[in-house]
Enzyme design. Structure first.
Site, short mmCIF file in Angstrom:
data_model
loop_
_atom_site.label_atom_id
_atom_site.label_comp_id
_atom_site.label_asym_id
_atom_site.label_seq_id
_atom_site.Cartn_x
_atom_site.Cartn_y
_atom_site.Cartn_z
N SER A 141 -0.76 2.95 -1.34
CA SER A 141 -1.61 2.89 -0.16
C SER A 141 -1.53 1.54 0.56
O SER A 141 -1.86 1.45 1.75
CB SER A 141 -3.07 3.19 -0.53
N ASP A 387 -14.11 -2.09 -1.80
CA ASP A 387 -12.65 -2.09 -1.76
C ASP A 387 -12.17 -3.51 -1.50
O ASP A 387 -12.24 -4.01 -0.38
CB ASP A 387 -12.16 -1.14 -0.67
N HIS A 390 -7.35 -3.16 -0.46
CA HIS A 390 -6.75 -2.89 0.84
C HIS A 390 -7.24 -3.92 1.86
O HIS A 390 -8.06 -4.78 1.55
CB HIS A 390 -7.08 -1.47 1.29
#
Length: 410
Positions: A141, A387, A390
């Protein structure tokens, strides 16, 4: 000499002993500090020691050479160059402004190498350089995160056609008709063949993955013939529960302490997966493009990990001397470099170019650029884990494309 020291010390009078002890204390402190420093290497020292003979990641500026991967973040009040309103392809997980992030300073920095300038991304220049060519991002990702940043930056010039053959966001294919340029994302978080032990498990359930470290994932390897540029990366999936196979036999595992299988370091599977990936590229006779390895992008969890309340709420970058490079971040990075430099030698013999997009220090110093609680991903309980892996879009990851454009010039 050593065997006589105890007797010499024993025969000293009290004052002499005291003087000796006082003189030794600074020496002991010096040794302890030195040992601590060697365990917590600054990135600059580590980088210099690992790259004494490595020149592929050096960009020429005027008459001198400048390493674009060593530097600091400096303010850039002109950024960002797109917003979540002007770029509709931002993935929900990284759409931090949409989901209420209150600060904007994290968007207003650019990477400044020591001794030279790294130009801000120029969309027209990039598209002219890749006219009639193709580029694919292979990985997890974060590879997708990188590609989406590139799509958003290029949207200043042209919005692409979606030529994807599936609805799966992990396998996107964008086409820029004015430049006959194709940009693709190919999902392969381990780069090697992987198999979930319970592919039909419930959402959110943690399952083991079997990794066949000596067998490449043909999902991506079979698609690279004819590509002009291949950007390969992987990392965070190797921190999962893993059973490791070689020659179809179990030879180790990761995080399986209750089994009778040998526990391996996180870098063991990582190193061998990249060896297999590079070997697969080199063995493909019809692949003539350039390969870029993007190095490990460190997470920035504080106060815990992703599963137990870790967070990342800082609002500005670190200076390079404010953070040490150590632990598993260091382990993963060194494994990548060792395998890359071996593969680069073989690539030169085959007439291929392997480039190192060495963004690890660049991102190690950006604890402020993650979605944290302003991503949109939810677990089965409806809560939102932070998160810290990312990157928000727009955000620090846009500088990866400043670097990519500079590397395309070489």
């Amino acid at each position: 000499m050593e065997k006589y020291l105890p007797n010499i010390i024993q025969n000293l009078n009290f004052k002499s002993k005291l003087a000796l002890q006082i003189s030794i204390i600074p020496l002991i402190l010096f040794i302890l500090i030195t040992l601590q420093s060697s365990n917590n290497l600054s990135f600059k020292r580590l980088y210099s020691s690992l790259h004494t003979n490595h020149h592929d990641n050096v960009s020429k500026t005027s008459s001198k050479k400048c390493d674009i991967f060593m530097g600091e973040w400096v303010q850039n009040m002109d950024a960002p160059y797109y917003t979540n309103d002007t770029c509709e392809t931002i993935h929900e997980y990284q759409n931090c402004m949409k989901h209420g992030r209150p600060d904007t300073e994290f968007m207003k920095w650019r990477w400044k190498p020591y001794g030279c300038e790294l130009p801000v991304f120029n969309s027209t220049r990039f598209l002219e350089m890749v006219r009639g060519k193709s580029m694919a991002f292979v990985g997890d990702s974060l590879a997708r995160n990188h590609m989406q940043s590139l799509v958003c930056l290029l949207s200043q010039v042209e919005r692409p056609l979606d030529n994807s053959t599936t609805q799966d966001e992990n396998f996107k294919r964008w086409y820029y008709p004015s430049y006959n340029f194709t940009l693709a994302m190919i999902w392969s978080p381990f780069l090697v063949k992987a198999q979930e032990n319970d592919p039909n498990g419930k959402p959110g359930k943690i399952t083991f993955a079997g990794l066949y470290l000596d067998e490449v994932d043909e999902t991506w390897a079979a698609q690279i013939d004819g590509l002009d540029h291949l950007i390969i990366s992987a990392g965070h999936w190797f921190f999962r529960l893993l059973i490791l196979y070689e020659k179809r036999h179990i030879m180790g595992c990761r995080y399986c302490w209750t089994t009778n299988i040998t526990e391996q370091s996180v870098s063991y599977g990582y190193r061998n997966a990249f060896k297999t990936a590079f070997r697969a590229i080199l063995e493909r006779e019809n692949f003539k493009g350039k390969v870029y390895l993007r190095t490990f992008s460190p997470p920035h969890y504080e106060g815990g990990d992703w599963y137990n309340g870790g967070y990342c709420l800082r609002k500005k970058p670190y200076k390079s001397n404010e953070i040490n490079f150590e632990g598993q971040n260091l382990e993963m990075y060194k494994a990548q470099l060792e395998v890359f430099e071996e593969a680069q030698i073989l690539a030169q013999k085959r007439g291929l170019k392997f480039g190192l997009m060495n963004i690890t220090q660049t991102m190690l110093t950006r604890p402020d650029g993650h979605p944290s609680k302003y991503g949109h991903w939810e677990n089965v309980n409806g809560t939102r884990p932070n998160d810290c892996i990312h990157w928000c879009l727009p955000g620090p990851i846009d500088s990866w494309n400043d670097i990519l454009l500079e590397m395309l010039k070489e």
